[in-house]
Design a protein around this motif. Sequence first.
Motif, PDB file in Angstrom:
ATOM      1  N   PHE A  11      32.772  16.279 -39.051  1.00 58.50           N
ATOM      2  CA  PHE A  11      33.529  15.235 -39.428  1.00 58.50           C
ATOM      3  C   PHE A  11      34.665  15.264 -40.252  1.00 58.50           C
ATOM      4  N   ALA A  12      34.996  16.435 -40.587  1.00 60.76           N
ATOM      5  CA  ALA A  12      36.219  16.875 -41.558  1.00 60.76           C
ATOM      6  C   ALA A  12      37.177  16.995 -40.604  1.00 60.76           C
ATOM      7  N   LYS A  13      37.623  16.148 -39.541  1.00 61.46           N
ATOM      8  CA  LYS A  13      38.553  16.655 -38.669  1.00 61.46           C
ATOM      9  C   LYS A  13      39.279  15.148 -38.504  1.00 61.46           C
ATOM     10  N   ASN A  14      40.172  15.033 -37.456  1.00 59.17           N
ATOM     11  CA  ASN A  14      41.074  14.090 -37.108  1.00 59.17           C
ATOM     12  C   ASN A  14      40.226  12.997 -36.605  1.00 59.17           C
ATOM     13  N   THR A  15      40.414  11.633 -37.191  1.00 58.94           N
ATOM     14  CA  THR A  15      39.270  10.613 -37.119  1.00 58.94           C
ATOM     15  C   THR A  15      39.282  10.211 -35.623  1.00 58.94           C
ATOM     16  N   VAL A  18      37.142  12.570 -33.897  1.00 57.57           N
ATOM     17  CA  VAL A  18      35.542  12.584 -34.194  1.00 57.57           C
ATOM     18  C   VAL A  18      35.379  11.160 -33.680  1.00 57.57           C
ATOM     19  N   ALA A  19      35.871  10.033 -33.436  1.00 55.14           N
ATOM     20  CA  ALA A  19      35.387   8.756 -32.912  1.00 55.14           C
ATOM     21  C   ALA A  19      35.107   9.252 -31.202  1.00 55.14           C
ATOM     22  N   LYS A  20      36.196   9.813 -30.733  1.00 54.58           N
ATOM     23  CA  LYS A  20      35.885  10.290 -29.242  1.00 54.58           C
ATOM     24  C   LYS A  20      34.927  11.249 -28.897  1.00 54.58           C
ATOM     25  N   ASN A  21      34.765  12.307 -29.922  1.00 53.05           N
ATOM     26  CA  ASN A  21      33.703  12.905 -29.613  1.00 53.05           C
ATOM     27  C   ASN A  21      32.112  12.861 -30.369  1.00 53.05           C
ATOM     28  N   LEU A  22      32.106  11.575 -30.972  1.00 56.71           N
ATOM     29  CA  LEU A  22      30.753  11.056 -31.093  1.00 56.71           C
ATOM     30  C   LEU A  22      30.121  10.546 -30.011  1.00 56.71           C
ATOM     31  N   LEU A  23      30.959  10.026 -28.990  1.00 54.53           N
ATOM     32  CA  LEU A  23      30.402   9.486 -27.776  1.00 54.53           C
ATOM     33  C   LEU A  23      29.617  10.634 -27.084  1.00 54.53           C
ATOM     34  N   ALA A  46      37.831   3.890 -34.655  1.00 52.75           N
ATOM     35  CA  ALA A  46      38.588   4.573 -35.696  1.00 52.75           C
ATOM     36  C   ALA A  46      39.329   3.489 -36.812  1.00 52.75           C
ATOM     37  N   TYR A  47      39.048   3.966 -38.049  1.00 55.33           N
ATOM     38  CA  TYR A  47      39.767   3.344 -39.090  1.00 55.33           C
ATOM     39  C   TYR A  47      40.368   4.423 -39.821  1.00 55.33           C
ATOM     40  N   LEU A  48      41.631   4.262 -40.015  1.00 51.99           N
ATOM     41  CA  LEU A  48      42.448   5.804 -40.231  1.00 51.99           C
ATOM     42  C   LEU A  48      43.526   5.682 -41.368  1.00 51.99           C
ATOM     43  N   TYR A  81      30.160 -10.841 -43.092  1.00 51.28           N
ATOM     44  CA  TYR A  81      29.873 -12.217 -42.579  1.00 51.28           C
ATOM     45  C   TYR A  81      28.412 -12.594 -43.410  1.00 51.28           C
ATOM     46  N   GLY A  82      28.287 -11.792 -44.567  1.00 51.22           N
ATOM     47  CA  GLY A  82      27.057 -12.445 -45.313  1.00 51.22           C
ATOM     48  C   GLY A  82      25.778 -12.091 -44.716  1.00 51.22           C
ATOM     49  N   MET A  83      25.595 -11.478 -43.458  1.00 57.15           N
ATOM     50  CA  MET A  83      24.453 -11.388 -42.568  1.00 57.15           C
ATOM     51  C   MET A  83      24.326  -9.923 -41.849  1.00 57.15           C
ATOM     52  N   TYR A  84      25.266  -9.337 -41.544  1.00 56.41           N
ATOM     53  CA  TYR A  84      25.300  -8.130 -40.722  1.00 56.41           C
ATOM     54  C   TYR A  84      25.824  -7.005 -41.370  1.00 56.41           C
ATOM     55  N   HIS A  85      25.074  -5.807 -41.157  1.00 60.75           N
ATOM     56  CA  HIS A  85      25.638  -4.703 -41.831  1.00 60.75           C
ATOM     57  C   HIS A  85      26.315  -3.920 -40.546  1.00 60.75           C
ATOM     58  N   CYS A  86      27.253  -2.997 -40.935  1.00 63.38           N
ATOM     59  CA  CYS A  86      28.140  -2.446 -40.059  1.00 63.38           C
ATOM     60  C   CYS A  86      27.974  -0.882 -40.549  1.00 63.38           C
ATOM     61  N   LEU A  87      27.688   0.231 -39.491  1.00 65.76           N
ATOM     62  CA  LEU A  87      27.568   1.409 -39.910  1.00 65.76           C
ATOM     63  C   LEU A  87      28.855   2.250 -39.734  1.00 65.76           C
ATOM     64  N   ASN A  88      29.264   3.058 -40.575  1.00 65.17           N
ATOM     65  CA  ASN A  88      30.535   3.991 -40.459  1.00 65.17           C
ATOM     66  C   ASN A  88      29.995   5.264 -40.940  1.00 65.17           C
ATOM     67  N   LEU A  89      30.861   6.248 -40.317  1.00 67.15           N
ATOM     68  CA  LEU A  89      30.748   7.617 -41.069  1.00 67.15           C
ATOM     69  C   LEU A  89      32.050   8.225 -41.352  1.00 67.15           C
ATOM     70  N   VAL A  90      32.108   8.805 -42.445  1.00 66.71           N
ATOM     71  CA  VAL A  90      33.319   8.868 -43.258  1.00 66.71           C
ATOM     72  C   VAL A  90      34.039  10.300 -42.649  1.00 66.71           C
ATOM     73  N   THR A  91      35.285  10.288 -42.647  1.00 67.13           N
ATOM     74  CA  THR A  91      35.902  11.539 -41.769  1.00 67.13           C
ATOM     75  C   THR A  91      37.003  12.125 -42.564  1.00 67.13           C
ATOM     76  N   GLU A  92      37.659  13.154 -42.146  1.00 68.90           N
ATOM     77  CA  GLU A  92      38.927  13.640 -42.778  1.00 68.90           C
ATOM     78  C   GLU A  92      38.405  14.313 -44.037  1.00 68.90           C
ATOM     79  N   LYS A  93      39.710  14.642 -44.764  1.00 70.93           N
ATOM     80  CA  LYS A  93      39.191  15.231 -45.990  1.00 70.93           C
ATOM     81  C   LYS A  93      38.887  14.257 -47.015  1.00 70.93           C
ATOM     82  N   GLU A  94      38.252  14.734 -48.410  1.00 72.94           N
ATOM     83  CA  GLU A  94      38.144  13.815 -49.323  1.00 72.94           C
ATOM     84  C   GLU A  94      39.337  13.354 -49.935  1.00 72.94           C
ATOM     85  N   ASN A  95      39.430  12.108 -50.299  1.00 72.28           N
ATOM     86  CA  ASN A  95      40.497  11.542 -51.096  1.00 72.28           C
ATOM     87  C   ASN A  95      41.511  10.788 -50.041  1.00 72.28           C
ATOM     88  N   TYR A  96      41.135  11.050 -48.688  1.00 69.05           N
ATOM     89  CA  TYR A  96      41.783  10.457 -47.656  1.00 69.05           C
ATOM     90  C   TYR A  96      40.987   9.239 -47.056  1.00 69.05           C
TER      91      TYR A  96
END
Length: 186
Positions: A11-15, A18-23, A46-48, A81-96
Amino acid sequence: MRSTKLSHNFFAKNTLWVAKNLLGKYLCRRLPSGKVIDAMITETEAYLGFNDKASHARKGRTKRTEVMFGPPGTIYVYLIYGMYHCLNLVTEKENYPAAVLIRGVAGVNGPGKVCRHFQIDRSLNNQKLGQGLWVEDRRNKKSPLRPDVYRDYEGQVKIKYKKLKRVGVDYAGESKNRPWRFLIAD
DNA sequence: TGCGCGATTCTC
DNA sequence: AGAATCGCGCAT
């Protein structure tokens, strides 16, 4: 069958990478009951960075977005929306600030439904991948390839994917049309 | 302390 | 097309 748990290094790579390679990788979850369930990841976004007007981190470090600045391999779960959760996995380096949203797994389409299926809520937020939630690479060189999988000239297993605009970010100005949504081609 | 909104989903 | 539903970010 060869099955490798992805390290935080993955996950310490270009977002976008990572997004493409998680498929095609497998999202795995140890439920509170102890039972382990899993499903193949089929869709990501990806959110970058600071300049992504669609990202929660566009306003910088806040109580909510702090986790996106954390080390790669950190879990970011938020309530929408007060009712659904969304899962994200953090990427890149710390503080970015960057993360990949898991939009779909095999048989489950939509980020809210993914979290419902895996019983994921904010108690996992800011945790590290590893114990309750992790991702496995299950490339099996001896099994027949699915139609969406092929090998390149070096014999490496690749996955055919589509690149589309992200969903639900019409407010995001010039960022809204970025093709940062990845999904396995049928 | 109050207000408006959202990386969604479901129903009409 | 509209509702459900609430934590967060920003203004007051």
